[in-house]
Design an enzyme around this catalytic site. Sequence first.
Site, PDB file in Angstrom:
ATOM      1  N   GLU A 174     -24.429  88.042   2.591  1.00  0.00           N
ATOM      2  CA  GLU A 174     -25.792  88.386   2.984  1.00  0.00           C
ATOM      3  C   GLU A 174     -26.844  87.758   2.078  1.00  0.00           C
ATOM      4  O   GLU A 174     -28.009  88.151   2.095  1.00  0.00           O
ATOM      5  CB  GLU A 174     -25.944  89.915   3.004  1.00  0.00           C
ATOM      6  CG  GLU A 174     -24.998  90.620   3.960  1.00  0.00           C
ATOM      7  CD  GLU A 174     -25.444  90.550   5.413  1.00  0.00           C
ATOM      8  OE1 GLU A 174     -26.622  90.792   5.694  1.00  0.00           O
ATOM      9  OE2 GLU A 174     -24.592  90.256   6.284  1.00  0.00           O
ATOM     10  N   HIS A 250     -28.269  96.802   1.990  1.00  0.00           N
ATOM     11  CA  HIS A 250     -28.231  95.739   0.989  1.00  0.00           C
ATOM     12  C   HIS A 250     -28.569  96.324  -0.372  1.00  0.00           C
ATOM     13  O   HIS A 250     -29.270  97.336  -0.473  1.00  0.00           O
ATOM     14  CB  HIS A 250     -29.248  94.634   1.300  1.00  0.00           C
ATOM     15  CG  HIS A 250     -28.942  93.818   2.501  1.00  0.00           C
ATOM     16  ND1 HIS A 250     -29.903  93.419   3.405  1.00  0.00           N
ATOM     17  CD2 HIS A 250     -27.777  93.300   2.953  1.00  0.00           C
ATOM     18  CE1 HIS A 250     -29.344  92.697   4.370  1.00  0.00           C
ATOM     19  NE2 HIS A 250     -28.058  92.610   4.120  1.00  0.00           N
ATOM     20  N   CYS A 371     -37.385  91.792   1.002  1.00  0.00           N
ATOM     21  CA  CYS A 371     -36.698  91.133   2.113  1.00  0.00           C
ATOM     22  C   CYS A 371     -37.405  89.846   2.512  1.00  0.00           C
ATOM     23  O   CYS A 371     -36.771  88.894   2.967  1.00  0.00           O
ATOM     24  CB  CYS A 371     -36.628  92.053   3.326  1.00  0.00           C
ATOM     25  SG  CYS A 371     -35.455  93.412   3.188  1.00  0.00           S
TER      26      CYS A 371
END
Length: 448
Positions: A174, A250, A371
């Site tokens: 990721e 995450h 993000c």
Amino acid sequence: MKSYEVNFDGLVGPTHNYGGLSYGNVASQSNSQQSSNPKEAALQGLAKMKALMDMGFQQGVLAPQERPDVAALRRLGFSGTDAQVIERAAKEAMPLLVASCSASSMWVANAATVSPSADTADSRVHFTAANLNCKYHRSIEHPTTSRVLGAMFANQQHFAHHAALPAVAQFGDEGAANHTRFCREYGEAGVEFFVFGRSAFDNRFPAPQKYPARQTLEASQAVARLHGLRDEGVVYAQQNPDVIDQGVFHNDVIAVGNGEVLFYHEDAFLETDKMLAELQGKLAKVGGNFQSVCVPRSAVTVDDAVRSYLFNSQLLSRPDGSMLLIVPQECQANERVWTYLQSLTSAGGLIREVKVFDLKQSMQNGGGPACLRLRVALNETELAAVNPGVIMTAPLYGSLTAWVEKHYRDRLSETDLTDPQLLLECRTALDELTQILKLGAVYPFQIN
């Protein structure tokens, strides 16, 4: 030689919508099917970029992807003209059309993992595009991501690019959302911190029971090998499976680091004391002084952290050595989080100031300030070798704002995704954007 941490923020794409595609992401699922405002989303992101630039931070921009992804739909058996492909997908498999329209590439913390030249064996900056194979709508991003990064960081003397890892569950990757780097100075050797949710091959590591652990230990280890990192410059830590099951999909939803500082929640990791000791010891060997700020669960619960995105913030180093925390408005709206932040900054510790930004459009889809940015540590020579078209300036901000105002809709619903005109609008906008950012041909419609 001076060195910098440059934040390359993702530019929100014209098809920004609330498809509810990310299982395990509370905000994404809870706002599913609401109408979005792509124009507002893009302008909110640009406003944050300009604000950081105006504060003296190095700031860049990373282009969005072509959506809907008609080529991906063709690989799934839909045929005909582009308009017919969209029409068939809308009629026969609407969830696939929604996935092909996702603007999730805006969250460029998931675009790649980046290791600076001070850490790598060949003294180049290394990029590995994330395969994002846990979610279909994100797994289709990495080919374009690689082309865009290649156009931004094209000088092979300074930059090395690696293809995404094999797109299988064992190597789920990721990107930088599970990667942090600690250092005394950005241009000096540091310690790279990889956080994983599970191991694909070693059952000694516990796994979450409700939501998927998207990052594997094996993927993190593979990236470290590809980048030529020294064992003494790497620390691996496991995310607490219980917090994954509470919506911490995450690591950057429960911890953020920068420089010599880790800001984290008490429940973020397994074997926290051991991990902190390893970080402190390894950073000390390269002249650093590792420090941590632990947020106790008694002050901020995991649920508070997930709903406010307290840790999905940007931790920025200021010239006087203090830290600035960039948080979304949702932190101010959460009484416990805001009370904690006020006490944190008034204490005169490492984090001295908090700045609040309105990123509601992104937040409602599950992505906050952290993000939206990919961090790249560069020395002066490397920064000069970056494509200058993607470095934020006042004129570029003006050009991008005008571009958004010209091309973006101010309302988008699921029904709108079935309109073939949306694809034409997106392609027209992106073709112009590549000229503004001097990227060349990076999109499939420009290449094929």
